[in-house]
Design a protein around this motif. Structure first.
Motif, short mmCIF file in Angstrom:
data_model
loop_
_atom_site.label_atom_id
_atom_site.label_comp_id
_atom_site.label_asym_id
_atom_site.label_seq_id
_atom_site.Cartn_x
_atom_site.Cartn_y
_atom_site.Cartn_z
N PHE A 128 0.82 -1.21 0.00
CA PHE A 128 0.00 0.00 0.00
C PHE A 128 0.86 1.27 0.00
O PHE A 128 0.34 2.38 -0.06
N ILE A 129 2.18 1.10 0.07
CA ILE A 129 3.09 2.25 0.18
C ILE A 129 3.05 3.15 -1.04
O ILE A 129 3.26 4.36 -0.94
N GLY A 130 2.77 2.57 -2.21
CA GLY A 130 2.72 3.40 -3.43
C GLY A 130 1.72 4.53 -3.30
O GLY A 130 1.95 5.63 -3.81
N GLY A 131 0.63 4.28 -2.62
CA GLY A 131 -0.40 5.31 -2.46
C GLY A 131 -0.06 6.33 -1.39
O GLY A 131 -0.33 7.52 -1.55
N THR A 132 0.57 5.89 -0.31
CA THR A 132 0.81 6.81 0.80
C THR A 132 2.11 7.61 0.63
O THR A 132 2.11 8.83 0.80
N LEU A 133 3.20 6.95 0.29
CA LEU A 133 4.48 7.64 0.19
C LEU A 133 4.52 8.63 -0.97
O LEU A 133 4.99 9.76 -0.81
N VAL A 134 4.03 8.22 -2.11
CA VAL A 134 4.03 9.11 -3.28
C VAL A 134 3.20 10.37 -3.00
O VAL A 134 3.62 11.48 -3.28
N ALA A 135 2.03 10.17 -2.42
CA ALA A 135 1.17 11.32 -2.12
C ALA A 135 1.80 12.22 -1.06
O ALA A 135 1.70 13.45 -1.13
N PHE A 136 2.47 11.62 -0.08
CA PHE A 136 3.11 12.40 0.98
C PHE A 136 4.17 13.34 0.43
O PHE A 136 4.35 14.46 0.92
N LEU A 137 4.85 12.90 -0.61
CA LEU A 137 5.93 13.71 -1.18
C LEU A 137 5.44 14.69 -2.24
O LEU A 137 5.96 15.80 -2.35
N ILE A 138 4.44 14.31 -3.03
CA ILE A 138 3.97 15.18 -4.11
C ILE A 138 2.84 16.10 -3.66
O ILE A 138 2.74 17.25 -4.06
N ARG A 139 1.93 15.58 -2.85
CA ARG A 139 0.86 16.36 -2.25
C ARG A 139 -0.06 17.02 -3.28
O ARG A 139 -0.34 18.21 -3.23
N ARG A 140 -0.49 16.21 -4.21
CA ARG A 140 -1.44 16.65 -5.23
C ARG A 140 -2.61 15.68 -5.27
O ARG A 140 -2.43 14.47 -5.05
N PRO A 141 -3.81 16.16 -5.57
CA PRO A 141 -4.93 15.23 -5.79
C PRO A 141 -4.57 14.25 -6.90
O PRO A 141 -4.05 14.65 -7.94
N GLY A 142 -4.82 12.99 -6.68
CA GLY A 142 -4.52 11.98 -7.67
C GLY A 142 -3.18 11.30 -7.48
O GLY A 142 -2.93 10.23 -8.06
N ALA A 143 -2.29 11.87 -6.67
CA ALA A 143 -0.95 11.31 -6.50
C ALA A 143 -1.00 9.93 -5.84
O ALA A 143 -0.25 9.02 -6.23
N ALA A 144 -1.87 9.75 -4.86
CA ALA A 144 -1.97 8.45 -4.18
C ALA A 144 -2.45 7.38 -5.15
O ALA A 144 -1.89 6.28 -5.22
#
Length: 198
Positions: free
Chosen positions: A56-72
């Motif tokens: 599930f890390i692909g959804g949480t880590l990527v979004a945490f760093l990019i912080r854009r809607p859709g990143a997770a």
């Protein structure tokens, strides 16, 4: 940082980070299949799910760093697609990635893409786990199992999502931020918030 049209206004560096991170996480997913296989004996008692949170890390880590809607959602799906190409899972990996990514995306949307603290990451990890389990339940026909296994599985996958995709991803993300790699992604306000949460 996230506005109403944020999904359609990604910067080039954000896209690059998304792709690079997704590839790296996809390779991690592939490697994790070998580690997770060691936990197969625990499947009979529902505890193999303790190892599932890494997916599930692909959804949480990527979004945490990019912080854009859709990143997770994009991070989880792209990583899962790569995993599908290099493992035996094939296209089914993308289906799970989509469902898990929806879970994380829903959590961040609940915070209006403005909360990036540990509780929010824990929520995203938990949401991914819950969505993943629901898909597993129907795909793997868990209703044919002994009913006592269901709560064990749910608790195990929830703990796994909270730890791997929530707590661990949060601290990995903060470590990446400290290197300065994401300095062109996060605003000054974001960085101040990161420091205040230490």
């Amino acid at each position: 940082m996230a506005g109403k049209n944020a999904l359609f206004s990604w910067k080039l560096n954000e896209v690059v980070i998304l792709v690079v991170l997704s590839i790296a996480i996809g390779v991690l997913f592939w490697a994790w299949t070998f580690i997770e296989a060691l936990a197969k004996p625990l499947e009979a008692i529902g505890l193999r799910y303790l190892m599932s949170g890494v997916w599930f890390i692909g959804g949480t880590l990527v979004a945490f760093l990019i912080r854009r809607p859709g990143a997770a959602l994009l991070g989880e799906v792209l990583a899962a697609i790569l995993e599908g190409f290099i493992t035996q899972w094939g296209i089914t990996a993308a289906i799970w990635g989509l469902v898990q990514g929806i879970g994380a995306e829903a959590a961040f949307a609940l915070g209006r893409y403005k909360k990036w603290n540990l509780p929010m990451m824990l929520l995203a990890g938990f949401a991914s786990a819950l969505c993943s389990y629901i898909l597993d339940f129907f795909y793997s026909q868990y209703w044919t199992l002994q009913p006592w296994l269901w709560p064990v599985q749910i608790i195990a996958i929830s703990v796994s999502g909270l730890f791997w995709a929530g707590w661990l991803a949060y601290h990995i993300g903060r470590g990446i931020i400290r290197t300065g790699v994401t300095s062109n992604l996060l605003s000054g306000d974001d960085l101040v918030k990161e420091e205040s949460e230490e």
